[in-house]
Write a protein that holds these residues in place. Structure first.
Motif, PDB file in Angstrom:
ATOM      1  N   SER A   1      -5.157 -12.366  -8.712  1.00  0.00           N
ATOM      2  CA  SER A   1      -5.140 -12.257  -7.258  1.00  0.00           C
ATOM      3  C   SER A   1      -3.877 -11.527  -6.786  1.00  0.00           C
ATOM      4  O   SER A   1      -3.931 -10.667  -5.901  1.00  0.00           O
ATOM      5  N   GLN A   2      -2.739 -11.853  -7.375  1.00  0.00           N
ATOM      6  CA  GLN A   2      -1.490 -11.179  -7.027  1.00  0.00           C
ATOM      7  C   GLN A   2      -1.548  -9.706  -7.423  1.00  0.00           C
ATOM      8  O   GLN A   2      -1.088  -8.833  -6.683  1.00  0.00           O
ATOM      9  N   LEU A   3      -2.116  -9.434  -8.593  1.00  0.00           N
ATOM     10  CA  LEU A   3      -2.244  -8.071  -9.071  1.00  0.00           C
ATOM     11  C   LEU A   3      -3.113  -7.244  -8.123  1.00  0.00           C
ATOM     12  O   LEU A   3      -2.793  -6.110  -7.792  1.00  0.00           O
ATOM     13  N   LYS A   4      -4.201  -7.844  -7.660  1.00  0.00           N
ATOM     14  CA  LYS A   4      -5.080  -7.164  -6.709  1.00  0.00           C
ATOM     15  C   LYS A   4      -4.321  -6.851  -5.424  1.00  0.00           C
ATOM     16  O   LYS A   4      -4.410  -5.749  -4.886  1.00  0.00           O
ATOM     17  N   GLY A   5      -3.545  -7.813  -4.937  1.00  0.00           N
ATOM     18  CA  GLY A   5      -2.773  -7.606  -3.719  1.00  0.00           C
ATOM     19  C   GLY A   5      -1.697  -6.543  -3.869  1.00  0.00           C
ATOM     20  O   GLY A   5      -1.317  -5.891  -2.895  1.00  0.00           O
ATOM     21  N   LEU A   6      -1.207  -6.329  -5.075  1.00  0.00           N
ATOM     22  CA  LEU A   6      -0.182  -5.311  -5.315  1.00  0.00           C
ATOM     23  C   LEU A   6      -0.787  -3.929  -5.534  1.00  0.00           C
ATOM     24  O   LEU A   6      -0.267  -2.928  -5.042  1.00  0.00           O
ATOM     25  N   VAL A   7      -1.879  -3.877  -6.279  1.00  0.00           N
ATOM     26  CA  VAL A   7      -2.423  -2.585  -6.689  1.00  0.00           C
ATOM     27  C   VAL A   7      -3.254  -1.921  -5.607  1.00  0.00           C
ATOM     28  O   VAL A   7      -3.175  -0.706  -5.419  1.00  0.00           O
ATOM     29  N   LEU A   8      -4.043  -2.670  -4.869  1.00  0.00           N
ATOM     30  CA  LEU A   8      -4.918  -2.064  -3.865  1.00  0.00           C
ATOM     31  C   LEU A   8      -4.151  -1.224  -2.838  1.00  0.00           C
ATOM     32  O   LEU A   8      -4.526  -0.089  -2.565  1.00  0.00           O
ATOM     33  N   PRO A   9      -3.052  -1.734  -2.250  1.00  0.00           N
ATOM     34  CA  PRO A   9      -2.317  -0.892  -1.301  1.00  0.00           C
ATOM     35  C   PRO A   9      -1.717   0.352  -1.962  1.00  0.00           C
ATOM     36  O   PRO A   9      -1.657   1.411  -1.341  1.00  0.00           O
ATOM     37  N   LEU A  10      -1.310   0.246  -3.210  1.00  0.00           N
ATOM     38  CA  LEU A  10      -0.727   1.398  -3.893  1.00  0.00           C
ATOM     39  C   LEU A  10      -1.768   2.473  -4.181  1.00  0.00           C
ATOM     40  O   LEU A  10      -1.441   3.650  -4.277  1.00  0.00           O
ATOM     41  N   LEU A  11      -3.013   2.058  -4.335  1.00  0.00           N
ATOM     42  CA  LEU A  11      -4.091   3.017  -4.553  1.00  0.00           C
ATOM     43  C   LEU A  11      -4.633   3.554  -3.241  1.00  0.00           C
ATOM     44  O   LEU A  11      -5.503   4.424  -3.233  1.00  0.00           O
ATOM     45  N   GLY A  12      -4.165   3.016  -2.143  1.00  0.00           N
ATOM     46  CA  GLY A  12      -4.635   3.455  -0.843  1.00  0.00           C
ATOM     47  C   GLY A  12      -5.964   2.826  -0.466  1.00  0.00           C
ATOM     48  O   GLY A  12      -6.648   3.304   0.425  1.00  0.00           O
TER      49      GLY A  12
END
Length: 157
Positions: free
Chosen positions: A34-45
């Motif tokens: 869940s934390q990984l999703k919250g970090l990666v999604l914004p970085l991928l736009g």
């Protein structure tokens, strides 16, 4: 008085704790994903609300793709000078900012675009900025100093 412990008790205890330990392990994995999703999604736009129900494999694949797109490690075998290192770091930071800033809603789009344009136009050939503050364009007004020995100025010595 302590009763002697039976060998079977340890095995039974392990058996009864196994489901609890497995439940805790799965909870840790799910929390990390869940934390990984919250970090990666914004970085991928990607918009987080659109991806509320992603499979665990999707989150891991997105993370792997994001990490593969990152520039090579700064600890590569080639040795570069401080200016090259500064320039590479500046450009990498600028590229990441150009990806992340539009996806975030921290700044208004116009302000975000102006900031990126300013950073792109900044001369980076001069190397890292010096640690000393730059002097103001106009000289600071010097205070009026009375002539030595004048009684108008109090001095503690």
């Amino acid at each position: 008085m302590r009763l002697p412990r039976r060998v079977g008790d340890a095995a039974e205890l392990r058996k009864s704790l196994k489901p609890l330990l497995e439940k805790r392990r799965r909870a840790r994995i799910n929390e990390s994903l869940s934390q990984l999703k919250g970090l990666v999604l914004p970085l991928l736009g990607a918009e987080t609300s659109r991806y509320s129900k992603l499979e665990k494999a999707d989150i891991l694949e997105m993370t792997v793709r994001f990490l593969q797109e990152q520039p090579t490690s700064p600890y590569s075998t080639s040795v570069s000078g401080p200016l090259d290192s500064y320039l590479e770091g500046y450009l990498a930071c600028l590229a990441r900012l150009a990806r992340v800033l539009p996806a975030c809603s921290i700044l208004e789009p116009a302000v975000s675009a102006r900031l990126l344009e300013h950073l792109r136009q900044r001369p980076v050939s001069g190397g890292p900025p010096s640690q000393t503050p730059t002097p103001a364009s106009a000289p600071a007004p010097s205070p009026q100093v009375p002539p030595p020995g004048s009684p108008g100025l109090w001095r503690p010595w």
